[in-house]
Design a protein around this motif. Structure first.
Motif, mmCIF file in Angstrom:
data_model
loop_
_atom_site.group_PDB
_atom_site.id
_atom_site.type_symbol
_atom_site.label_atom_id
_atom_site.label_comp_id
_atom_site.label_asym_id
_atom_site.label_seq_id
_atom_site.Cartn_x
_atom_site.Cartn_y
_atom_site.Cartn_z
ATOM 1 N N MET A 184 -35.651 -64.627 -68.928
ATOM 2 C CA MET A 184 -34.613 -64.374 -68.220
ATOM 3 C C MET A 184 -34.041 -63.613 -67.168
ATOM 4 S SD MET A 184 -30.826 -62.796 -69.630
ATOM 5 C CE MET A 184 -31.213 -61.286 -69.519
ATOM 6 N N ASP A 185 -33.776 -63.999 -66.244
ATOM 7 C CA ASP A 185 -33.353 -63.175 -64.662
ATOM 8 C C ASP A 185 -31.886 -63.004 -65.195
ATOM 9 O OD1 ASP A 185 -35.711 -62.483 -64.091
ATOM 10 O OD2 ASP A 185 -36.582 -64.082 -63.471
ATOM 11 N N ILE A 186 -31.663 -62.213 -64.040
ATOM 12 C CA ILE A 186 -29.837 -62.032 -63.632
ATOM 13 C C ILE A 186 -30.409 -61.895 -62.420
ATOM 14 C CG2 ILE A 186 -27.859 -60.894 -63.275
ATOM 15 C CD1 ILE A 186 -28.200 -60.077 -66.956
ATOM 16 N N ILE A 187 -30.178 -62.806 -61.135
ATOM 17 C CA ILE A 187 -29.772 -62.592 -59.713
ATOM 18 C C ILE A 187 -28.405 -62.072 -59.052
ATOM 19 C CG2 ILE A 187 -30.358 -63.596 -58.074
ATOM 20 C CD1 ILE A 187 -32.332 -65.537 -59.894
ATOM 21 N N ARG A 188 -28.229 -61.115 -58.746
ATOM 22 C CA ARG A 188 -27.236 -60.964 -57.076
ATOM 23 C C ARG A 188 -27.978 -61.259 -56.041
ATOM 24 N NH1 ARG A 188 -24.259 -59.250 -62.019
ATOM 25 N NH2 ARG A 188 -25.430 -57.143 -63.534
ATOM 26 N N SER A 189 -26.856 -62.500 -55.743
ATOM 27 C CA SER A 189 -27.201 -62.943 -53.989
ATOM 28 C C SER A 189 -26.688 -62.280 -53.100
ATOM 29 C CB SER A 189 -26.701 -64.505 -54.695
ATOM 30 O OG SER A 189 -25.252 -64.091 -55.006
ATOM 31 N N LYS A 190 -26.151 -60.983 -53.301
ATOM 32 C CA LYS A 190 -25.686 -60.456 -51.969
ATOM 33 C C LYS A 190 -26.679 -59.410 -51.907
ATOM 34 C CE LYS A 190 -20.337 -61.442 -52.102
ATOM 35 N NZ LYS A 190 -19.530 -60.758 -51.614
ATOM 36 N N ASP A 191 -27.455 -59.232 -53.167
ATOM 37 C CA ASP A 191 -28.667 -57.679 -53.243
ATOM 38 C C ASP A 191 -29.537 -58.655 -52.896
ATOM 39 O OD1 ASP A 191 -26.660 -56.528 -53.976
ATOM 40 O OD2 ASP A 191 -27.282 -56.465 -56.124
ATOM 41 N N PHE A 192 -29.492 -59.932 -52.477
ATOM 42 C CA PHE A 192 -30.517 -60.489 -51.768
ATOM 43 C C PHE A 192 -31.104 -60.374 -50.219
ATOM 44 C CE2 PHE A 192 -33.379 -64.242 -50.433
ATOM 45 C CZ PHE A 192 -34.336 -64.330 -50.455
ATOM 46 N N THR A 193 -31.644 -59.957 -48.655
ATOM 47 C CA THR A 193 -31.947 -59.937 -47.782
ATOM 48 C C THR A 193 -33.062 -59.760 -47.378
ATOM 49 O OG1 THR A 193 -30.379 -57.789 -48.170
ATOM 50 C CG2 THR A 193 -31.411 -58.919 -45.675
ATOM 51 N N GLY A 194 -33.345 -61.651 -46.784
ATOM 52 C CA GLY A 194 -34.689 -61.765 -46.050
ATOM 53 C C GLY A 194 -34.823 -60.762 -45.276
ATOM 54 N N THR A 195 -36.495 -60.744 -44.289
ATOM 55 C CA THR A 195 -37.096 -60.440 -44.052
ATOM 56 C C THR A 195 -37.065 -61.210 -42.463
ATOM 57 O OG1 THR A 195 -39.628 -60.913 -43.760
ATOM 58 C CG2 THR A 195 -37.970 -58.899 -44.835
ATOM 59 N N GLN A 196 -37.388 -62.726 -42.494
ATOM 60 C CA GLN A 196 -36.850 -63.334 -41.210
ATOM 61 C C GLN A 196 -36.050 -64.693 -42.037
ATOM 62 O OE1 GLN A 196 -40.647 -64.694 -40.230
ATOM 63 N NE2 GLN A 196 -40.282 -65.761 -42.107
ATOM 64 N N ALA A 197 -35.202 -64.885 -41.167
ATOM 65 C CA ALA A 197 -34.056 -66.097 -41.136
ATOM 66 C C ALA A 197 -34.735 -67.887 -42.261
ATOM 67 C CB ALA A 197 -33.537 -67.185 -40.152
ATOM 68 N N TRP A 198 -34.280 -67.612 -43.329
ATOM 69 C CA TRP A 198 -34.668 -68.554 -43.466
ATOM 70 C C TRP A 198 -35.414 -68.217 -45.238
ATOM 71 C CZ3 TRP A 198 -30.838 -72.234 -44.965
ATOM 72 C CH2 TRP A 198 -30.160 -71.920 -43.966
ATOM 73 N N ASP A 199 -35.726 -66.837 -44.945
ATOM 74 C CA ASP A 199 -36.624 -66.176 -46.802
ATOM 75 C C ASP A 199 -36.074 -67.061 -47.504
ATOM 76 O OD1 ASP A 199 -38.744 -65.107 -44.980
ATOM 77 O OD2 ASP A 199 -37.564 -63.074 -45.100
ATOM 78 N N ALA A 200 -36.954 -67.095 -48.437
ATOM 79 C CA ALA A 200 -35.947 -67.968 -49.444
ATOM 80 C C ALA A 200 -36.073 -67.212 -50.951
ATOM 81 C CB ALA A 200 -36.081 -69.030 -49.975
ATOM 82 N N LEU A 201 -36.276 -66.964 -52.527
ATOM 83 C CA LEU A 201 -36.155 -65.994 -53.387
ATOM 84 C C LEU A 201 -36.188 -67.649 -54.204
ATOM 85 C CD1 LEU A 201 -36.673 -63.871 -55.544
ATOM 86 C CD2 LEU A 201 -34.259 -64.108 -55.748
ATOM 87 N N ASP A 202 -38.392 -67.838 -54.355
ATOM 88 C CA ASP A 202 -37.834 -69.308 -55.616
ATOM 89 C C ASP A 202 -37.062 -68.403 -57.149
ATOM 90 O OD1 ASP A 202 -39.295 -70.492 -54.025
ATOM 91 O OD2 ASP A 202 -40.761 -69.886 -55.140
ATOM 92 N N ILE A 203 -35.885 -69.239 -57.581
ATOM 93 C CA ILE A 203 -35.641 -69.000 -59.213
ATOM 94 C C ILE A 203 -36.325 -69.869 -60.067
ATOM 95 C CG2 ILE A 203 -33.211 -68.757 -60.108
ATOM 96 C CD1 ILE A 203 -31.777 -68.457 -57.447
ATOM 97 N N ALA A 204 -36.117 -71.311 -59.977
ATOM 98 C CA ALA A 204 -36.661 -72.011 -60.864
ATOM 99 C C ALA A 204 -37.461 -73.151 -60.251
ATOM 100 C CB ALA A 204 -35.699 -72.396 -61.560
#
Length: 103
Positions: A1-21
């Motif tokens: 189980m994960d809880i992801i707070r989207s507002k806390d995610f910031t990439g280092t370059q445009a269109w960086d992504a966090l793979d969720i599932a």
């Protein structure tokens, strides 16, 4: 189980992504960007949900180019063959659901 707070995610370059599932060949990714993406057509359908910020989505339908402004909570569905590109208005966080390996 994960809880992801989207507002806390910031990439280092445009269109960086966090793979969720990845489920049965469908991926869910959280993107951070402050730059536009390129015109493209996905290999399959795509669900594009703005979680934070504002995105101007350009798309072509029956050869006519148009755009729509998407705010937090808005969802854009690109069916197979829909040419489109996203242009954030400042920083934006976007949840993208699409076929694994799609453009």
């Amino acid at each position: 189980m994960d809880i992801i707070r989207s507002k806390d995610f910031t990439g280092t370059q445009a269109w960086d992504a966090l793979d969720i599932a990845s489920m049965n060949g469908i991926t869910t990714r959280l993107h951070w960007t402050d730059q536009p993406y390129k015109w493209h057509v996905n290999d399959g359908a795509e669900v594009f949900a703005v979680l934070d910020g504002m995105v101007r989505m350009f798309y072509r339908e029956n050869g006519v180019e148009t755009s729509v402004d998407l705010a937090a909570g808005d969802i854009f569905y690109a069916s197979v063959g829909t040419a489109h590109y996203a242009h954030p208005q400042g920083e934006a966080r976007i949840l993208v659901i699409e076929a694994e390996g799609s453009v």
